[in-house]
Design a protein around this motif. Structure first.
Motif, PDB file in Angstrom:
ATOM      1  N   THR A  95      49.490  35.385  44.177  1.00 58.29           N
ATOM      2  CA  THR A  95      49.329  35.705  43.132  1.00 58.29           C
ATOM      3  C   THR A  95      49.076  34.536  42.335  1.00 58.29           C
ATOM      4  O   THR A  95      49.595  33.840  42.623  1.00 58.29           O
ATOM      5  N   GLN A 105      47.704  37.402  38.602  1.00 59.64           N
ATOM      6  CA  GLN A 105      47.226  38.804  39.065  1.00 59.64           C
ATOM      7  C   GLN A 105      48.017  40.117  38.669  1.00 59.64           C
ATOM      8  O   GLN A 105      47.722  40.983  39.421  1.00 59.64           O
ATOM      9  N   GLY A 121      39.849  42.537  41.569  1.00 64.05           N
ATOM     10  CA  GLY A 121      40.081  41.083  40.193  1.00 64.05           C
ATOM     11  C   GLY A 121      38.052  41.130  39.953  1.00 64.05           C
ATOM     12  O   GLY A 121      38.839  40.173  39.011  1.00 64.05           O
ATOM     13  N   GLU A 122      37.483  40.762  40.881  1.00 66.57           N
ATOM     14  CA  GLU A 122      36.712  39.754  40.176  1.00 66.57           C
ATOM     15  C   GLU A 122      34.996  41.298  39.813  1.00 66.57           C
ATOM     16  O   GLU A 122      34.477  40.111  39.645  1.00 66.57           O
ATOM     17  N   GLN A 126      42.501  42.834  34.343  1.00 61.49           N
ATOM     18  CA  GLN A 126      41.467  42.304  35.717  1.00 61.49           C
ATOM     19  C   GLN A 126      40.290  42.116  34.600  1.00 61.49           C
ATOM     20  O   GLN A 126      39.541  41.393  34.832  1.00 61.49           O
ATOM     21  N   THR A 153      44.622  34.997  49.020  1.00 61.36           N
ATOM     22  CA  THR A 153      44.015  36.028  48.269  1.00 61.36           C
ATOM     23  C   THR A 153      42.470  35.064  47.708  1.00 61.36           C
ATOM     24  O   THR A 153      43.337  33.839  46.735  1.00 61.36           O
ATOM     25  N   SER A 161      38.831  39.441  45.725  1.00 58.29           N
ATOM     26  CA  SER A 161      39.701  40.773  45.445  1.00 58.29           C
ATOM     27  C   SER A 161      40.390  41.266  47.082  1.00 58.29           C
ATOM     28  O   SER A 161      40.193  42.077  46.787  1.00 58.29           O
TER      29      SER A 161
END
Ligand code: CDP
Length: 785
Positions: free
Chosen positions: A501, A504, A738-739, A674, A541, A544
């Protein structure tokens, strides 16, 4: 979701476990690591973009009383370490030996007793350069007679890196030939930078007695880094430990291995002491991995009634001086070929040509899975250009062409299999939340008054969760992730994962995944990550991929533990395992719910004197490796409302509605966080960010005075909506998120601004839409940063 009081035992809103540490100043970042006898490193960087190195004189620096070592390219050449492999099978200079190839390139490394002395000593190094003409404009890189940047490669006579294509050229040409309408638009996705708040750094500690190298590093992929160190330096892998402590943002910037990391390791070997190197802000912006820099002349073909038939593009990709782009090996342009977007298109073809220029290397997937951002931007701008040509409302045109739910799983024209989606529902929801029709009415009224108001729509499909292993690797390392879970005798658990992480919230969400599967409260589950000695192997990571890959591994390893718990419970209850049923947290006898055992009771029994069934060894743990069968395909519909001041060119984003679908939401609060962050990122790219260069190759974006980060002042209050279409192949139906917002939002902002400027005859403006760019566009003057 199941809850006990306020706290979910599984999926649901839950404040982040890690935040107690962060808000109280108890985080440990690389720069917080202090070891006895530790020395400090500093990098001497090239002031020129392209020059031959005539000589490097380090004698004055070496004479500095606090300097312990000065390392040059020549020193490294003696160790066979002057060049290192990149993540794209190219080579990159660790410290320059023959030439410098971009401004800010690493030339020498000083190790001193404190970081001030190390910096001071840099000024004592005398480098004589013989300047060469630089290649700054990618469009000139392949000109005959252009200076050859990579003359270190034998026989190289030009700046060509690769050609790559996807889709069916003939079928696409045929569709374009018969289309009623063809529109074209040349556009640039400028060079931007992930700009994490914590810059890159490392502490390397080579223990001469044990031969063990410990590296604390700002890395998004600790295991991949360890394996690469082992391969490149010839060190035994079990004698290398990479620790990625708390990370202050990555966004792709911390995937690659930078020369500073390698120099710190060499510095520790040479001095016998731990060496810390942490770059400053300008070093981060000027020399570490950029993103985008794609020149995209797109074309779209359609029928007169607004049916999109085909899309094609011939991209020119600026890869800087060394091709250290991070993406799966098979795809030199990443996942750009998902550029058919969210539409049911008959044919598509893309070609990508990569070139070297005298700029910093290393295109990274800055908050996108490998060039999906460029792809989404291209197709979403093209749809708006087409809508303008047809005189159709852009939301309406999208609605007419979006994939329909019954088409899933859907194979697009370049080979991707989209797993699930209900696209019209998401767009309809976004339009409802925005009150789209009312907005259009308001716009018409304002236009009457000469005001510039724009409404921008974008729809995106992301592809996240790289693997599968057989198709995706980085330097031969397949993209599958391990997970290990142990339930202690008292029913508390520890989950070990390979992903890392960077803010996140994995320590929370991964505990929630196990909690959902086993019914152990998330606060009783410790998530261990970021230490190669403590965690199973995995690729890290980025893109995503944590939830789609490691999240699946976490769910599956918990299911393995649950099955083992069933056998133990059967021994405890003296019934056959087949006669047991699961409810969250306990196994009970079918038809007799009072006869059951909780996970805590089972865990204790698994470690006790209880006679366990044949084949059950005892204890309560398991491990697994998850190789994803496919990527997951989150999607979303975004609507941006912007006002443009015609006098100043200033853009004010007034509203932004974002409907995201990432399948099952493990922690909706974290998902929203996010999305907020990604929207701010996208707004920054659309309105204010570019790493630009002057004609000599000087970097013009090397500080936060020039490279602007959006703040709460520029951001509207985000209006979020959600739909939930689970991924059919993911154990818990989750897709990455996440993106998503970084991918989907730039096009919405640009579409809004261009929509605002439409009465002035503007059809396109390249990002960033700075006041100067907008002001000039409004006056019919093309502007390129
Ligand atoms: O790989 P990375 O962590 O950057 O991205 P991600 O897998 O999309 O996850 C970002 C954060 O959102 C993690 O804490 C996830 O567990 C969480 N998330 C979630 O709660 N539900 C989802 N469907 C997807 C992600």
């Amino acid at each position: 979701m199941t809850t006990t009081g306020e706290r979910p035992v599984g999926f649901g809103r839950m404040t982040r476990k890690e935040d107690a540490r962060f808000v109280r100043g108890h985080g440990t970042y690389v720069d917080d690591v202090r070891l006895p006898g530790m020395l400090y490193g500093a990098v001497l960087r090239s002031p020129l973009a392209h020059a031959r190195i005539v000589s490097v004189d380090t004698s004055a620096a070496e004479a500095h009383p606090k300097v312990r070592a000065v390392i040059t390219g020549e020193t490294l050449a003696g160790l066979g370490l002057a060049w290192m492999p990149t993540l794209s099978y190219d080579t990159q200079a660790v410290l320059a030996t023959d030439k410098v190839r971009f401004q800010g390139q690493e030339v020498a490394f000083v190790v001193a007793e404190d970081r001030y002395a190390a910096r001071d000593a840099l000024e004592l190094i005398d480098v004589e350069y013989d300047p060469l003409p630089p290649v700054v404009d990618a469009r000139r890189a392949l000109d005959p007679g252009a200076p050859v940047i990579r003359d270190d490669k034998e026989g190289r006579t030009d700046n060509h890196v690769f050609d790559w294509e996807a889709g069916d050229r003939a079928a696409t040409d045929e569709v374009f030939a018969r289309a009623d309408v063809v529109v074209g638009q040349d556009m640039l996705y400028p060079r931007v930078h992930p700009a994490p708040l914590e810059t890159c750094g490392t502490v390397a500690d080579m223990d001469a007695v044990t031969g063990k190298l410990t590296v604390w590093s700002t890395t998004q992929a600790p295991h991949a880094h360890r394996t690469l160190y082992a391969m490149v330096a010839g060190l035994p892998e079990h004698k290398i430990r990479v620790i990625s402590p708390d990370i202050g943002g990555g966004f792709g910037n911390k995937v690659g291995i930078y020369p500073g990391y390698v120099c710190a390791v060499v510095g520790s070997i040479v001095t016998g002491k731990p060496v810390k190197w942490v770059e400053d802000r300008s070093e981060n912006l000027m020399s570490t991995s950029f993103a985008r820099d794609y020149h995209m002349p797109g074309e779209m073909a359609a029928s007169r009634d607004g049916r999109i038939l085909g899309v094609r593009v011939k991209v020119l990709a600026d890869h800087g001086a060394f091709n250290s782009t991070a993406q799966p090996t098979k795809y030199p342009a990443g996942f750009f070929h998902i550029f058919t977007g969210s539409y049911d298109i008959e044919a598509a073809h893309c070609e990508v040509t990569g070139v070297y220029t005298n700029k910093a290397p290393g295109g990274v997937a800055y908050a996108c899975s490998f060039r999906v951002t460029e792809a989404v931007y291209l197709v979403e701008r093209m749809v708006d250009v087409l809508a303008a040509e047809l005189g159709t409302d852009p939301a309406e045109l999208r609605m007419r062409n979006l994939l329909r739910p019954e088409q899933f799983p859907y194979r697009n024209k370049t080979g991707w299999e989209y797993d699930s989606g209900d696209y019209p529902r998401a767009l309809r929801l976004a339009m409802d939340l925005a009150h789209y029709e009312e907005l259009r009415r308001e716009q018409a009224e304002r236009r009457e008054r000469g005001e510039l108001m724009g409404i921008g729509v974008s729809f995106f499909t992301e592809a996240v969760g790289a693997g599968p292993r057989k198709h995706m690797d980085i330097l031969g390392l397949g993209m599958a992730d391990g997970a290990e879970l142990r339930v202690h005798p008292t029913g508390k658990a520890v989950l070990r994962i390979s992903v890392q992480t960077q803010g996140q919230g994995h320590e929370t969400t991964f505990a929630q995944i196990v909690a959902e599967e086993l019914g152990i409260p998330p606060e009783d589950i410790d998530v261990v990550h970021g230490d190669t000695d403590q965690t199973p192997f995995g690729l890290g990571t980025y893109g995503s991929r944590s939830t789609p890959v490691s999240g699946a591994a976490a769910a599956l390893v918990a299911r393995k533990v649950r099955e083992r718990a069933r056998l133990v419970a059967s021994a405890m209850l003296e019934v056959s395992p087949d006669d047991l049923e699961w409810e969250k947290g306990r196994w009970f006898v079918t038809g007799d719910p009072d006869q059951g055992r909780t996970m805590a009771e089972i865990a204790l029994a698994a470690h006790s004197t209880l006679e366990l069934p044949e084949g059950v060894e005892g204890h309560l743990d398991a491990s697994c490796v998850y190789n994803p069968p496919n990527l997951t395909f989150p999607f979303g519909a975004y609507i941006c409302v912007a006002d443009v001041d015609a006098g100043t060119g200033q853009v004010k984003v007034r509203r932004f509605v974002a409907v995201d679908d990432c399948g099952t939401r493990i922690n909706p609060m974290i998902v929203e966080g996010q999305v907020h962050g990604g929207l701010a990122d996208g707004l920054g790219m659309a309105l204010m960010q570019v790493i630009a260069f002057d004609e000599d190759g000087n970097c013009l974006g090397g500080s936060f005075m020039d490279y602007l980060l959006p703040t709460a002042v520029e951001c509207p209050s985000w209006e979020l909506g959600e739909t939930v279409t689970p991924s059919p192949h993911h154990p818990i139906g989750a897709k990455g998120v996440g993106e998503s917002a970084t991918v989907g939002s730039p096009a919405a902002v640009v579409n809004a601004v261009v929509d605002a400027l439409r009465p002035l005859g503007v059809r396109h403006v390249d990002m960033p839409l700075t006041p100067a760019a907008v002001w000039r566009a409004a006056r019919g003057q093309p502007f390129r940063s």
